[in-house]
Enzyme design. Sequence first.
Site, PDB file in Angstrom:
ATOM      1  N   ARG A 234       0.862  -1.189   0.000  1.00 32.85           N
ATOM      2  CA  ARG A 234       0.000   0.000   0.000  1.00 32.85           C
ATOM      3  C   ARG A 234       0.892   1.232   0.000  1.00 32.85           C
ATOM      4  NH1 ARG A 234      -3.369  -2.766  -1.667  1.00 32.85           N
ATOM      5  NH2 ARG A 234      -5.413  -3.280  -0.811  1.00 32.85           N
ATOM      6  N   GLU A 263      -2.685   7.379  -5.224  1.00 33.01           N
ATOM      7  CA  GLU A 263      -2.980   6.680  -6.480  1.00 33.01           C
ATOM      8  C   GLU A 263      -4.427   6.806  -6.924  1.00 33.01           C
ATOM      9  OE1 GLU A 263      -1.827   2.629  -5.242  1.00 33.01           O
ATOM     10  OE2 GLU A 263      -3.905   2.057  -5.539  1.00 33.01           O
ATOM     11  N   HIS A 295      -0.667  -0.302  -9.816  1.00 32.01           N
ATOM     12  CA  HIS A 295      -1.406  -1.278  -9.020  1.00 32.01           C
ATOM     13  C   HIS A 295      -1.847  -2.473  -9.880  1.00 32.01           C
ATOM     14  CE1 HIS A 295      -3.513  -1.398  -4.905  1.00 32.01           C
ATOM     15  NE2 HIS A 295      -3.438  -2.636  -5.387  1.00 32.01           N
TER      16      HIS A 295
END
Length: 331
Positions: A234, A263, A295
Amino acid sequence: MKITFFSSQKYDRIYFNKENEKFGFELEYFDASLDTYLANVITDSLAVCVFVNDKITSEVIEILASKGVKIIALRCAGFNNVDIDAASRHGIKVCRVPAYSPEAVAEHAIAMILTLNRKTHKAYNRVREQNFSLDGLLGFDIHKKSVGIIGMGRIGQAFCKIMLGFGCKIYASDVVTNNSLVEMGVEYTSLNHLYANSDIISLHCPLNQETKYLIDSKAISQMKNGVMLINTSRGALIKTEDVILALKKQKVGYLGIDVYEQEENLFFRDLSSSIILDDTIQRLMSFPNVLITAHQAFFTNEALTQIAECTLKNVKDLTNNKLAENGGLVV
Ligand code: NAI
């Protein structure tokens, strides 16, 4: 019984529609993220299905409860983006996909390490332009290097086993010790020792109050010069401005990130014709030794199949008042 999806992408629809042939839910898809505005639009939904960047705040949860939503089904492992206390107060169940191909994420972390080290992305472009020189492509043997792994859960373990295959020394940090890994030669140690002795450090712990900004200037100051940092977990595990400083000073030699604290304003979208206002990511992208992916570590055929199957099964189990048998129940 209707499940309403937010932040849905084309691939979500393909995989969920296919898996849903076994379950028979009504599936409704929104491209946009769930917020207070869209929460108000929901009608007759048993569950909402959300992803990593949907912010499920107490305000959103209050509206969901007033709309009769009973389940928040995360189609991901992490649940740091949901106000769990608020869900619990309103009697809304929260479930997640605790394990879907940990190998998918672990293998992506390895891909980042190999790319940063051997610079195959640069070689690919160079050779296509008939530039066959090797200048600037020098790497190092991963064999016999020391690798620090923070978070030895499913993904950390899958990553660890691959690195053991490379012949690396593994330093691990976790709140629990796994003896079978110790038998394989893994050394559980303090963060200080891990920082001081690792050539590569990979983050595989969840984001919570304890781990937020784990990697800041103080942590980096204890690391080896030229350390390679990898984060597929994360974004907020890393204090980005501190890492940028360390990259400028060449204290951090390589950075590979699949996740980024801000993000949600960028990832999963094509912004190639837009002006990016986030100067931090622009600065990161300007370093030749930084690799950013958006991601995508989870993004394999196997993982998407498991995510769809597990999410729909979680909703079915919770509807039948059965606890999600796979450990997917958060609250
Ligand atoms: P897991 O729950 O199996 O393992 C997490 C491990 O971290 C556990 O062993 C736990 O004891 C440990 N841990 C907790 N607090 C810690 C601390 N303060 N210091 C060190 N270790 C600590 O979770 P899993 O499946 O391995 O996933 C890890 C993380 O990867 C998730 O929380 C998620 O944020 C991220 N993830 C990223 C994906 C991507 O596509 N980039 C996809 C899936 C997960």
